[in-house]
Design a protein around this motif. Structure first.
Motif, PDB file in Angstrom:
ATOM      1  N   ASN A  92      23.095  51.277 -63.236  1.00 24.20           N
ATOM      2  CA  ASN A  92      23.228  50.266 -62.188  1.00 24.20           C
ATOM      3  C   ASN A  92      24.201  50.668 -61.079  1.00 24.20           C
ATOM      4  OD1 ASN A  92      21.541  47.934 -63.196  1.00 24.20           O
ATOM      5  ND2 ASN A  92      22.835  48.288 -64.991  1.00 24.20           N
ATOM      6  N   LEU A  95      23.763  49.405 -57.470  1.00 23.83           N
ATOM      7  CA  LEU A  95      23.896  47.988 -57.128  1.00 23.83           C
ATOM      8  C   LEU A  95      25.237  47.714 -56.458  1.00 23.83           C
ATOM      9  CD1 LEU A  95      22.395  46.139 -60.232  1.00 23.83           C
ATOM     10  CD2 LEU A  95      21.250  47.053 -58.204  1.00 23.83           C
ATOM     11  N   TYR A 149      24.072  40.438 -56.542  1.00 28.01           N
ATOM     12  CA  TYR A 149      23.896  41.876 -56.741  1.00 28.01           C
ATOM     13  C   TYR A 149      22.583  42.326 -56.116  1.00 28.01           C
ATOM     14  CZ  TYR A 149      27.677  41.458 -60.123  1.00 28.01           C
ATOM     15  OH  TYR A 149      28.901  41.214 -60.722  1.00 28.01           O
ATOM     16  N   ARG A 150      22.679  43.337 -55.258  1.00 24.84           N
ATOM     17  CA  ARG A 150      21.513  43.950 -54.628  1.00 24.84           C
ATOM     18  C   ARG A 150      21.687  45.469 -54.650  1.00 24.84           C
ATOM     19  NH1 ARG A 150      19.169  39.738 -51.366  1.00 24.84           N
ATOM     20  NH2 ARG A 150      20.669  38.044 -51.033  1.00 24.84           N
ATOM     21  N   ARG A 151      20.591  46.185 -54.369  1.00 24.22           N
ATOM     22  CA  ARG A 151      20.674  47.644 -54.275  1.00 24.22           C
ATOM     23  C   ARG A 151      21.469  48.051 -53.026  1.00 24.22           C
ATOM     24  NH1 ARG A 151      15.407  46.792 -56.133  1.00 24.22           N
ATOM     25  NH2 ARG A 151      14.926  47.857 -58.110  1.00 24.22           N
ATOM     26  N   GLY A 162      24.855  44.880 -50.073  1.00 21.16           N
ATOM     27  CA  GLY A 162      23.638  45.465 -50.569  1.00 21.16           C
ATOM     28  C   GLY A 162      22.467  45.148 -49.663  1.00 21.16           C
TER      29      GLY A 162
END
Length: 250
Positions: A92, A95, A149-151, A162
């Motif tokens: 992860n 993220l 939470y995002r990429r 993100g």
């Protein structure tokens, strides 16, 4: 009749109802309201005493014949980063975390809905509407916030935000000595990421960054498989009749 100050919390006991964790058991809860100027201080004090928060209510189990629910908290400074945890962090690593305050959005609700339908279709929250979700987030008198939470995106190095779809969300209270994870949910189609574990690990790190010694994880329920994952986060303390105690063997 005894007169009570409006600033003095009043405690109430619920009627017995089927336990959501242990088949054949019945639960009762003692609860009080978290309102007014002293709500944050009261939430802090009650969390230390084994209570959990839901909107403007603080509650803890008060079952007549069962003591399976045990409050636990992780010692952040001594946290044991196992191989499995380090692997989760590596998976992860793309993220990005962003704390956005107590601000509900339609995108969050869509993820919340997908999570409930996939993971908790028989749970008590399955009928929550978008208004119910907004109330869960906004109806609070304590220090609380949502963490998304995002990429990582092309501008993350600049704005620290993100990009792309929302993958996980945590509702978190800030206490005097730690962070308390109130609720979290994530994209059920990203199961290979172990997003539930990632949220906890990231808040271990976040508490450390904030100089806070504990991460409160709520209740571990002896005999409930769905709650057993919490024992993996060590070292941890549990609330015994004599106070917070290091769990043996950890």
């Amino acid at each position: 009749m005894t007169a009570h100050s409006r600033d003095t919390p009043q405690f109430y006991l619920t009627a017995p109802s089927p336990c959501p964790y242990l088949k054949g058991q019945f639960e009762r809860k003692v609860f009080t309201h978290l309102v007014g100027e002293d709500a944050a201080t009261l939430n802090d004090l009650l969390t230390h005493g084994g209570f959990r928060r839901s909107q403007t209510i603080a509650y803890r189990p008060a079952c007549e014949s069962c003591r399976a629910c045990v409050s636990i908290r992780v010692r952040v400074g001594e946290f044991a980063w196992t191989k499995a945890f380090r692997r989760n962090r590596a998976v992860n690593a793309d993220l990005v975390r962003e704390a956005i305050g107590a601000t509900p959005t339609s995108e969050q609700y869509s993820l919340f809905r997908a999570y409930l339908d996939a993971r908790h279709a028989e749970g008590g929250m399955v009928d929550m509407t978008v208004l119910d979700y907004a109330t869960m987030v906004e109806d609070s008198h304590v220090r609380t916030e949502l963490v998304e939470y995002r990429r990582r995106g092309p501008d993350t190095a600049i704005n620290r935000r993100g990009d792309g779809p929302l993958l996980a969300v945590a509702l978190v209270d800030r206490l005097s000595d730690g962070l308390s994870l109130v609720y979290s949910f994530y994209d059920p189609e990203e199961s290979e990421r172990g997003l539930g574990t990632h949220v906890i690990l990231d808040h271990v790190e976040r508490a450390r960054e904030l100089g806070l010694p504990y991460l409160y994880l709520g209740y571990w329920v002896d005999g409930s498989p769905k709650m057993d994952y919490k024992r993996r986060f060590r070292p941890q303390e549990y609330l015994a009749p004599t106070g917070w105690t290091l769990r043996e063997g950890e």
